[in-house]
Design an enzyme around this catalytic site. Sequence first.
Site, PDB file in Angstrom:
ATOM      1  N   CYS A 135      -4.820   2.258  -3.663  1.00 32.85           N
ATOM      2  CA  CYS A 135      -3.579   2.806  -3.087  1.00 32.85           C
ATOM      3  C   CYS A 135      -2.396   1.874  -3.329  1.00 32.85           C
ATOM      4  CB  CYS A 135      -3.723   3.094  -1.591  1.00 32.85           C
ATOM      5  SG  CYS A 135      -4.904   4.384  -1.247  1.00 32.85           S
ATOM      6  N   GLN A 179      -4.245  -5.049   7.169  1.00 30.65           N
ATOM      7  CA  GLN A 179      -5.254  -6.039   6.773  1.00 30.65           C
ATOM      8  C   GLN A 179      -5.100  -7.331   7.573  1.00 30.65           C
ATOM      9  OE1 GLN A 179      -7.699  -5.373   4.760  1.00 30.65           O
ATOM     10  NE2 GLN A 179      -6.941  -3.416   3.988  1.00 30.65           N
ATOM     11  N   LYS A 182     -10.125  -1.076  10.618  1.00 36.46           N
ATOM     12  CA  LYS A 182     -10.183  -2.237   9.723  1.00 36.46           C
ATOM     13  C   LYS A 182     -10.458  -3.518  10.503  1.00 36.46           C
ATOM     14  CE  LYS A 182      -7.064  -0.152   6.347  1.00 36.46           C
ATOM     15  NZ  LYS A 182      -7.936   0.194   5.237  1.00 36.46           N
ATOM     16  N   ASP A 202       3.353  -4.442   8.016  1.00 34.90           N
ATOM     17  CA  ASP A 202       2.163  -3.603   7.887  1.00 34.90           C
ATOM     18  C   ASP A 202       0.966  -4.540   8.047  1.00 34.90           C
ATOM     19  OD1 ASP A 202      -0.050  -2.256   7.074  1.00 34.90           O
ATOM     20  OD2 ASP A 202       0.680  -1.753   5.066  1.00 34.90           O
ATOM     21  N   HIS A 219       0.876  -1.181   0.000  1.00 34.22           N
ATOM     22  CA  HIS A 219       0.000   0.000   0.000  1.00 34.22           C
ATOM     23  C   HIS A 219       0.913   1.230   0.000  1.00 34.22           C
ATOM     24  CE1 HIS A 219      -2.797   2.920   1.893  1.00 34.22           C
ATOM     25  NE2 HIS A 219      -3.778   2.104   1.576  1.00 34.22           N
TER      26      HIS A 219
HETATM   27  C1  LIG Z   1      -2.230  -2.915   3.543  1.00 31.06           C
HETATM   28  C2  LIG Z   1      -2.571  -1.544   4.054  1.00 31.06           C
HETATM   29  N1  LIG Z   1      -1.619  -0.810   4.639  1.00 31.06           N
HETATM   30  C3  LIG Z   1      -1.858   0.414   5.137  1.00 31.06           C
HETATM   31  C4  LIG Z   1      -3.109   0.972   5.044  1.00 31.06           C
HETATM   32  C5  LIG Z   1      -3.342   2.315   5.623  1.00 31.06           C
HETATM   33  O1  LIG Z   1      -4.240   2.206   6.711  1.00 31.06           O
HETATM   34  P1  LIG Z   1      -4.791   3.512   7.436  1.00 31.06           P
HETATM   35  O2  LIG Z   1      -5.353   4.381   6.361  1.00 31.06           O
HETATM   36  O3  LIG Z   1      -5.841   2.993   8.358  1.00 31.06           O
HETATM   37  O4  LIG Z   1      -3.652   4.136   8.135  1.00 31.06           O
HETATM   38  C6  LIG Z   1      -4.137   0.264   4.404  1.00 31.06           C
HETATM   39  C7  LIG Z   1      -5.457   0.864   4.208  1.00 31.06           C
HETATM   40  O5  LIG Z   1      -6.204   0.475   3.309  1.00 31.06           O
HETATM   41  C8  LIG Z   1      -3.857  -1.035   3.916  1.00 31.06           C
HETATM   42  O6  LIG Z   1      -4.808  -1.778   3.335  1.00 31.06           O
END
Ligand SMILES: Cc1ncc(COP(=O)(O)O)c(C=O)c1O
Length: 410
Positions: A368, A207, A230, A204, A127
């Site tokens: 993203c 998910q 999430k 990260d 992401h």
């Molecule tokens: C794999 C992954 N990393 C990071 C993020 C960023 O999460 P947040 O916007 O809650 O900080 C997302 C959000 O869709 C994501 O799917």
Amino acid sequence: MSEIPESKIQSVRNDFPILSRTIYGKPLVYFDNAATTQKPRAVIDAISNYYLNDNANVHRGVHYLSQQATGAFEDVRKKVAAFINAGSPSEIVFTRGATEAINLVAWSYCESFLNVGDEIIISVLEHHSNIVPWQVACERKGAHLKVIPVTLDGELDMEVFGQLLNDRTKMVAVSHISNTLGTINPIAGIVAMAHSKNVPVFVDGAQGLSHGPVDVQELDCDFYAFSAHKMYGPMGIGGLYGKASWLELMQPYQLGGEMIEKVTFANTSYNEIPYKFEAGTPNVADVMGLGAAIDYLQGLGWNFITSRENDLLKYATTRLLEVEGITIIGTASKKAAIISFLIDGIHFFDAGTIIDHLGIAVRTGSHCTQPLMDILGINGTLRASMAFYNTRQEVDKLIDAIHRVKTLFA
Ligand SMILES: Cc1ncc(COP(=O)(O)O)c(C=O)c1O
């Protein structure tokens, strides 16, 4: 068929007030859970109860309400630590979400440990939130970003990963689960390979925490980031797990408030971990919501959650592949209930808009993950991301909607 009785699924759905609303006069079908999950009433109540009865700033007061709020806030820290099996609550830093947790480590770790000519390894699947902070850290320090490619199925190419790891590598930062392809990455294997070269691993987990149990000590990762929204909790709160041995060595990311131990005009000393990384008044109400989300998930149990999601993933994959002209993007052997797909000859925005007007929320676009889209040679996909409260009947509605789209564009 799923062996869980329909009455149990209906009673779980009843916990989520929004699931009974209509969109354009049709019952909502919510398939955008990878963007954010819906919230059970228990989470909504925990937040309003905090503001109705318990609101006070934490850590700074001798009065009753402040002490009560502080106790409840620290209890959630202990709950998060137990939920992911951290070694100690002091290894849990509250942040605004996964993005802030990634930025914290990309700044604080790299400030102390990244030097000219060093390398950071990420993957093609990441992401933007797990690309840009490392990219900018590399630019700031004169280091280089290296990227693990994916196979045709959307799995990380572990052979190339092994070749990329070397004496200059200072961090490996990868997602637990791809938000676009649903691939579940082999984190324990990545950690073992990186640690054999003394390289720390940042996961990260945006998910990761909603789809199955996470045990950070078993994974042996050095950092793990997550977002409450999430995992059925509120927006605006999340956290970072970091091994104490790293957190102790890292510089604070933001300054002021609870992260201070002693200030004089000559100099300042910092609080102990995790407070060293929690500047300013924290988002106490949403921490209460996060605690309620963890209680809710534990009440359901991972067996229920994973068997529901696996059933939906299998059923939706089979039904989608029955439709002529559908291509599923991402066919890894280990997948979460996230399906990206394309409909031959029909732009994903057009399809997504029509599907939306039938009451079904799917996501369209690059999710993203623009670099991944570039590698795949596409601009975006439709994405249906499912949760335990979704049903096979809702999948059937999506399939009917896709047939409707195809008829309109025939
Ligand atoms: C794999 C992954 N990393 C990071 C993020 C960023 O999460 P947040 O916007 O809650 O900080 C997302 C959000 O869709 C994501 O799917």
